[in-house]
Scaffold this motif. Sequence first.
Motif, PDB file in Angstrom:
ATOM      1  N   HIS A 198      -2.153   0.727  -4.296  1.00 13.36           N
ATOM      2  CA  HIS A 198      -0.885   0.095  -3.952  1.00 13.36           C
ATOM      3  C   HIS A 198       0.102   0.227  -5.103  1.00 13.36           C
ATOM      4  O   HIS A 198      -0.277   0.577  -6.222  1.00 13.36           O
ATOM      5  N   ARG A 204       1.279   4.434   1.733  1.00 13.51           N
ATOM      6  CA  ARG A 204       0.778   4.808   3.055  1.00 13.51           C
ATOM      7  C   ARG A 204       0.241   6.244   3.090  1.00 13.51           C
ATOM      8  O   ARG A 204      -0.813   6.512   3.646  1.00 13.51           O
ATOM      9  N   LYS A 223      -6.810   4.286  -1.269  1.00 11.02           N
ATOM     10  CA  LYS A 223      -6.205   3.028  -0.789  1.00 11.02           C
ATOM     11  C   LYS A 223      -5.727   2.179  -1.965  1.00 11.02           C
ATOM     12  O   LYS A 223      -6.281   1.118  -2.251  1.00 11.02           O
ATOM     13  N   ALA A 257      -3.032   6.453   1.326  1.00 14.22           N
ATOM     14  CA  ALA A 257      -4.087   5.760   2.087  1.00 14.22           C
ATOM     15  C   ALA A 257      -4.646   6.683   3.162  1.00 14.22           C
ATOM     16  O   ALA A 257      -5.858   6.699   3.418  1.00 14.22           O
ATOM     17  N   PRO A 292       0.824  -1.215   0.000  1.00 13.37           N
ATOM     18  CA  PRO A 292       0.000   0.000   0.000  1.00 13.37           C
ATOM     19  C   PRO A 292       0.859   1.265   0.000  1.00 13.37           C
ATOM     20  O   PRO A 292       1.943   1.283   0.574  1.00 13.37           O
TER      21      PRO A 292
END
Length: 238
Positions: free
Chosen positions: A180, A170, A178, A173, A168
């Motif tokens: 990756h 971060r 969200k 997110a 992911p």
Amino acid sequence: MEHKSNRYDDFALQYAKLVAAREEAGIEHDPIMPRFLKLLGDVSGLLTLDAGCGEGYVSRILARQGARVTGIDIAASLIEIARAKDPEGTISFQVADLSQPLPTYQNHFDLIVSHLVLNDVYDYRGFLTTLGAVARSGGRLVLSLNNPYSYVVRGHITNYFESGKAFPYRGMAEEGVKVHFYQRTLEEYLDACLSAGFQLQHLLDIPTPEGTFKRRSDTLLPVGYQFPFFMILSLRKP
Ligand SMILES: C[S@@+](CC[C@H](N)C(=O)[O-])C[C@H]1O[C@@H](n2cnc3c(N)ncnc32)[C@H](O)[C@@H]1O
């Protein structure tokens, strides 16, 4: 964790919000774009593909500079936003998986740009093969990407050689996006570019001084050290 397609479609509005903030702050505050544009030089009149255009950030910049831009992305919801942000229809936005062949544009583009896309593409070799096929002879490919080495330094991953695994993002997110990236080594990226028929002309390390990003507790970078979080590759099809 393995994903064959990325999930920007599920977070299109949140991603567009992030880009809008970047756009509002101005190009001069973007750590990559000023160097990217300098490397491109004069784009006026160039048949340009924005590969993985998202909501059209780079497409709009280049169209304003006179490039004839086609923006392609796999995420239909982002293309919808891109079209809404280009009400005059100056840019041709299309939905397609660029890891698959694109025969309509064989040997077509003078310039291909791809801004922060490569790390997010599941089949990166297919993606680069397609770009190699749609560039005309003498055409250029200019890519910006997260420096694969920096993922270790930034604490995103622990094993640089864990190629192909999804992790992911971060920071994104935390902003509700969200999605990756796939870890690949620089060796693999370069090999894929060369196998797709491109020749490397420049590699630019993008400085990301303290304050460019939120400092995380697990970063391996002591205060005051500098490391390039991004790079730009400029390639040419002979
Ligand atoms: C981080 S976003 C960058 C978007 C845009 N270039 C920008 O600067 O805002 C990565 C983009 O790559 C797109 N993408 C990932 N895999 C793709 C593929 N196989 N074909 C086309 N686009 C792809 C995603 O849908 C997403 O819009």
